[in-house]
Design a protein around this motif. Structure first.
Motif, PDB file in Angstrom:
ATOM      1  N   PHE A 211     -48.320 -19.788 -29.278  1.00  0.00           N
ATOM      2  CA  PHE A 211     -49.134 -20.383 -30.340  1.00  0.00           C
ATOM      3  C   PHE A 211     -50.275 -19.456 -30.747  1.00  0.00           C
ATOM      4  N   ALA A 212     -50.658 -19.539 -32.020  1.00  0.00           N
ATOM      5  CA  ALA A 212     -51.788 -18.760 -32.526  1.00  0.00           C
ATOM      6  C   ALA A 212     -52.366 -19.497 -33.727  1.00  0.00           C
ATOM      7  N   ALA A 213     -53.572 -19.119 -34.126  1.00  0.00           N
ATOM      8  CA  ALA A 213     -54.242 -19.744 -35.269  1.00  0.00           C
ATOM      9  C   ALA A 213     -55.056 -18.688 -36.005  1.00  0.00           C
ATOM     10  N   TRP A 214     -55.387 -18.984 -37.262  1.00  0.00           N
ATOM     11  CA  TRP A 214     -56.037 -17.951 -38.083  1.00  0.00           C
ATOM     12  C   TRP A 214     -57.408 -17.575 -37.563  1.00  0.00           C
ATOM     13  N   GLY A 215     -58.103 -18.514 -36.894  1.00  0.00           N
ATOM     14  CA  GLY A 215     -59.448 -18.230 -36.418  1.00  0.00           C
ATOM     15  C   GLY A 215     -59.514 -17.103 -35.406  1.00  0.00           C
ATOM     16  N   GLN A 216     -58.434 -16.893 -34.640  1.00  0.00           N
ATOM     17  CA  GLN A 216     -58.453 -15.825 -33.645  1.00  0.00           C
ATOM     18  C   GLN A 216     -57.963 -14.498 -34.206  1.00  0.00           C
ATOM     19  N   MET A 217     -57.430 -14.508 -35.414  1.00  0.00           N
ATOM     20  CA  MET A 217     -56.979 -13.274 -36.062  1.00  0.00           C
ATOM     21  C   MET A 217     -58.037 -12.690 -36.992  1.00  0.00           C
ATOM     22  N   ILE A 218     -58.888 -13.515 -37.547  1.00  0.00           N
ATOM     23  CA  ILE A 218     -59.802 -13.091 -38.610  1.00  0.00           C
ATOM     24  C   ILE A 218     -60.779 -11.982 -38.211  1.00  0.00           C
ATOM     25  N   PRO A 219     -61.267 -11.905 -36.940  1.00  0.00           N
ATOM     26  CA  PRO A 219     -62.231 -10.832 -36.631  1.00  0.00           C
ATOM     27  C   PRO A 219     -61.681  -9.434 -36.844  1.00  0.00           C
ATOM     28  N   ARG A 220     -60.373  -9.275 -36.717  1.00  0.00           N
ATOM     29  CA  ARG A 220     -59.758  -7.955 -36.828  1.00  0.00           C
ATOM     30  C   ARG A 220     -59.997  -7.289 -38.187  1.00  0.00           C
ATOM     31  N   PHE A 221     -60.324  -8.079 -39.198  1.00  0.00           N
ATOM     32  CA  PHE A 221     -60.437  -7.559 -40.550  1.00  0.00           C
ATOM     33  C   PHE A 221     -61.871  -7.166 -40.926  1.00  0.00           C
ATOM     34  N   ALA A 361     -42.996 -18.046 -39.194  1.00  0.00           N
ATOM     35  CA  ALA A 361     -44.453 -18.191 -39.251  1.00  0.00           C
ATOM     36  C   ALA A 361     -44.943 -19.329 -38.356  1.00  0.00           C
ATOM     37  N   PHE A 362     -44.023 -20.200 -37.969  1.00  0.00           N
ATOM     38  CA  PHE A 362     -44.349 -21.326 -37.107  1.00  0.00           C
ATOM     39  C   PHE A 362     -43.714 -21.111 -35.733  1.00  0.00           C
ATOM     40  N   VAL A 363     -44.006 -22.009 -34.816  1.00  0.00           N
ATOM     41  CA  VAL A 363     -43.490 -21.842 -33.453  1.00  0.00           C
ATOM     42  C   VAL A 363     -42.103 -22.478 -33.368  1.00  0.00           C
ATOM     43  N   HIS A 364     -41.097 -21.678 -33.697  1.00  0.00           N
ATOM     44  CA  HIS A 364     -39.698 -22.088 -33.632  1.00  0.00           C
ATOM     45  C   HIS A 364     -38.946 -21.103 -32.743  1.00  0.00           C
ATOM     46  N   TYR A 365     -38.554 -21.539 -31.574  1.00  0.00           N
ATOM     47  CA  TYR A 365     -37.801 -20.691 -30.653  1.00  0.00           C
ATOM     48  C   TYR A 365     -36.712 -21.518 -29.995  1.00  0.00           C
ATOM     49  N   ASP A 380     -43.537 -27.554 -36.659  1.00  0.00           N
ATOM     50  CA  ASP A 380     -43.800 -27.262 -38.057  1.00  0.00           C
ATOM     51  C   ASP A 380     -45.270 -27.386 -38.441  1.00  0.00           C
ATOM     52  N   THR A 381     -46.137 -27.431 -37.421  1.00  0.00           N
ATOM     53  CA  THR A 381     -47.583 -27.495 -37.654  1.00  0.00           C
ATOM     54  C   THR A 381     -48.289 -26.250 -37.140  1.00  0.00           C
ATOM     55  N   HIS A 382     -47.903 -25.794 -35.960  1.00  0.00           N
ATOM     56  CA  HIS A 382     -48.609 -24.697 -35.293  1.00  0.00           C
ATOM     57  C   HIS A 382     -47.905 -23.366 -35.527  1.00  0.00           C
ATOM     58  N   PHE A 383     -48.689 -22.299 -35.438  1.00  0.00           N
ATOM     59  CA  PHE A 383     -48.238 -21.006 -35.933  1.00  0.00           C
ATOM     60  C   PHE A 383     -47.944 -19.997 -34.837  1.00  0.00           C
ATOM     61  N   SER A 384     -47.012 -19.131 -35.150  1.00  0.00           N
ATOM     62  CA  SER A 384     -46.774 -17.938 -34.347  1.00  0.00           C
ATOM     63  C   SER A 384     -47.876 -16.928 -34.644  1.00  0.00           C
ATOM     64  N   ASN A 385     -47.868 -15.820 -33.912  1.00  0.00           N
ATOM     65  CA  ASN A 385     -48.825 -14.748 -34.212  1.00  0.00           C
ATOM     66  C   ASN A 385     -48.672 -14.275 -35.655  1.00  0.00           C
ATOM     67  N   TYR A 386     -47.439 -14.161 -36.097  1.00  0.00           N
ATOM     68  CA  TYR A 386     -47.178 -13.717 -37.473  1.00  0.00           C
ATOM     69  C   TYR A 386     -47.752 -14.697 -38.487  1.00  0.00           C
ATOM     70  N   GLY A 387     -47.489 -15.980 -38.308  1.00  0.00           N
ATOM     71  CA  GLY A 387     -48.001 -16.977 -39.243  1.00  0.00           C
ATOM     72  C   GLY A 387     -49.509 -17.027 -39.273  1.00  0.00           C
ATOM     73  N   ALA A 388     -50.130 -16.978 -38.085  1.00  0.00           N
ATOM     74  CA  ALA A 388     -51.592 -17.001 -38.001  1.00  0.00           C
ATOM     75  C   ALA A 388     -52.195 -15.776 -38.676  1.00  0.00           C
ATOM     76  N   TYR A 389     -51.544 -14.640 -38.517  1.00  0.00           N
ATOM     77  CA  TYR A 389     -52.012 -13.386 -39.118  1.00  0.00           C
ATOM     78  C   TYR A 389     -51.959 -13.465 -40.644  1.00  0.00           C
ATOM     79  N   GLU A 390     -50.864 -14.008 -41.181  1.00  0.00           N
ATOM     80  CA  GLU A 390     -50.746 -14.141 -42.630  1.00  0.00           C
ATOM     81  C   GLU A 390     -51.783 -15.120 -43.183  1.00  0.00           C
ATOM     82  N   LYS A 440     -46.944 -28.024 -26.627  1.00  0.00           N
ATOM     83  CA  LYS A 440     -47.628 -27.969 -27.909  1.00  0.00           C
ATOM     84  C   LYS A 440     -49.107 -28.281 -27.751  1.00  0.00           C
ATOM     85  N   PRO A 441     -49.971 -27.617 -28.513  1.00  0.00           N
ATOM     86  CA  PRO A 441     -51.382 -27.997 -28.556  1.00  0.00           C
ATOM     87  C   PRO A 441     -51.524 -29.403 -29.136  1.00  0.00           C
ATOM     88  N   ASP A 442     -52.662 -30.026 -28.904  1.00  0.00           N
ATOM     89  CA  ASP A 442     -52.925 -31.331 -29.508  1.00  0.00           C
ATOM     90  C   ASP A 442     -52.843 -31.230 -31.021  1.00  0.00           C
TER      91      ASP A 442
END
Length: 444
Positions: A211-221, A361-365, A380-390, A440-442
């Motif tokens: 799992f990943a989310a946009w908040g943890q990717m944003i500092p990289r930019f 883009a979502f967590v489908h494995y 279909d709610t939570h994101f992969s690293n790729y989805g969070a990055y986009e 899954k996260p809450d």
């Protein structure tokens, strides 16, 4: 991965339970490697496992080695490395810190990705040429649950094992060949702009793969030293429960004039039993958040929630968030505050990908296609690293479109991003962290 995951979480829980002498210290200089020690630096050997007496060190069970090269520069002539991700932690008080890393090999190449705390992305795929040493800088936020002498954030049980909410700064060194020569940590300037984030599992610094989310990717930019992100989002939160757990009080105890407060809620708010209705209580909470932020001289920014991956027969995304996104748009107009319409951008993004490609883009494995995953997971709610990055790239574009001051602190080399032209998932090469869990996260 199994042994590292188990030992890491056990270590984190024990680390949260004490305060060591070094927590009075806010400046550090570390020389990694077994060679000569640079003047004014503290040596870090492959065997330097964390202890509360030292107040720093590697988390256990990492297979770290040191290489020493010939050269007069004691700091850059040796380094620590590993064939797997490894963690280094430092006891440090709550606050913002500027970090300087020396990476590379005077007799070889290196590739390093750096995450901090809960997989918060700071440096992505820093590649050094043969013989090259580079200096990379970023600014990071460290926090504790304490609000004042008598009040604390009401943490959920799982948060006690997180790599944040403690008096420590934890680094994850990752990628094909991370080579760490030196590390400097200094207290950031009081002028550093802090961007506080409020939200749920779609924003939070997700602790564990996949799992990943946009908040943890944003500092990289963002560039170092002028802007730092403090992500207070947590899985399962509503705009009401975020305040009830004193997370809002914690933010308001720290936020200062010129800081930003990004607010994104909807996924959990719409559920039955929350006591939140889009056009009444939700708006009231938003306006309260905005008012409190403005009273501190800070800048509120509303972020409409991204859509879930719910496609109709025509290949279009269904709106599964009811009237909440539109209610937020209305509040932004009524209160004259900045709006980042991630909801609208995500619709373009996911529809461009289509029903099949958007699964990436979502967590489908499928079962046994991700480490430690013996059962299929389709979310279909939570994101992969790729989805969070986009989605983080969408936020960056929203910052530009809203003409926020922090747009000036984006990396100079950053290209524009069009949600209608997303990055190719097949070429997205992002190193996974060694923390894996398929629960899954809450929130859903």
């Amino acid at each position: 991965m199994n042994h590292l995951k188990a030992s890491l979480f056990g270590t984190v829980i024990s680390l949260c339970s004490f305060k060591s002498f070094s927590q009075a210290t806010t400046d550090f200089k570390f020389d990694f490697g077994s060679g000569k020690v640079a003047k004014g630096y503290t040596q870090v050997l492959p065997t330097s496992v964390y202890s509360k007496e030292k107040g720093f060190g590697f988390l256990p069970n990492a297979q770290i080695v040191s290489e020493t090269r010939k050269g007069k520069n004691a700091l850059t002539s040796d380094f620590c490395t590993s064939t797997q991700p490894f963690f280094f932690t430092v006891d440090i008080p709550e606050g913002n810190y500027d970090v300087k890393l020396l990476l590379g090999d005077t007799k070889g190449t290196s590739t390093t990705t750096v995450k901090v705390e809960n997989r918060r992305l700071m440096l992505e795929k820093v590649i050094t040429a043969d013989g090259e040493i580079v200096t990379k800088e970023f600014t990071v936020n460290v926090r504790t649950p304490n609000i004042n002498a008598t009040e604390k954030v009401k943490l959920k049980p799982r948060e006690l094992a997180y790599l944040h909410w403690d008096n420590q700064l934890t680094f994850e060194f990752n990628d094909a060949s991370p080579k760490i020569c030196g590390l400097e940590i200094t207290k950031a300037s009081d002028k550093t702009v802090t961007v506080f984030l409020a939200g749920n599992s779609t924003v939070v610094d997700q602790a564990i793969e996949p799992f990943a989310a946009w908040g943890q990717m944003i500092p990289r930019f963002f560039k170092a030293k002028n802007v730092v992100f403090a992500n207070y989002a947590e899985s399962g939160e509503t705009i009401k429960s975020f305040a009830g757990a004193k997370r809002l009080d914690k933010v308001m105890s720290l936020i200062k004039a010129g800081d930003y407060f990004f607010i994104e809620f909807a996924h959990n708010d719409q559920k039955a039993g929350t006591g939140i209705e889009a056009n009444t209580t939700y708006k009231e909470y938003l306006k309260s958040y905005i008012q409190q932020t403005k009273e501190k001289g800070a800048i509120p920014v509303l972020v409409t929630s991204m859509l879930r991956r719910h496609f109709n027969a025509e290949g279009k995304i269904n709106n599964s968030l009811g009237e909440f996104p539109e209610a937020m748009r209305q509040v932004a107009k009524e209160e004259n505050v900045a709006l980042i319409d991630l909801n609208a951008m995500s619709k373009v993004l996911f529809e461009t990908m289509g029903p099949q490609k958007s699964m990436k883009a979502f967590v489908h494995y499928d079962a046994n296609t991700f480490p430690e995953q013996t059962k299929a997971i389709h979310d279909d709610t939570h994101f992969s690293n790729y989805g969070a990055y986009e989605l983080a790239k969408c936020i960056v574009e929203g910052i530009k479109q809203a003409k926020l001051g922090i747009a000036n602190d984006l990396l100079d080399s950053l290209p524009s991003f069009d949600p209608a032209n997303p990055d190719d998932e097949a070429s997205f090469n992002f190193p996974h962290s060694p923390l894996v869990n398929v629960v899954k996260p809450d929130g859903n």
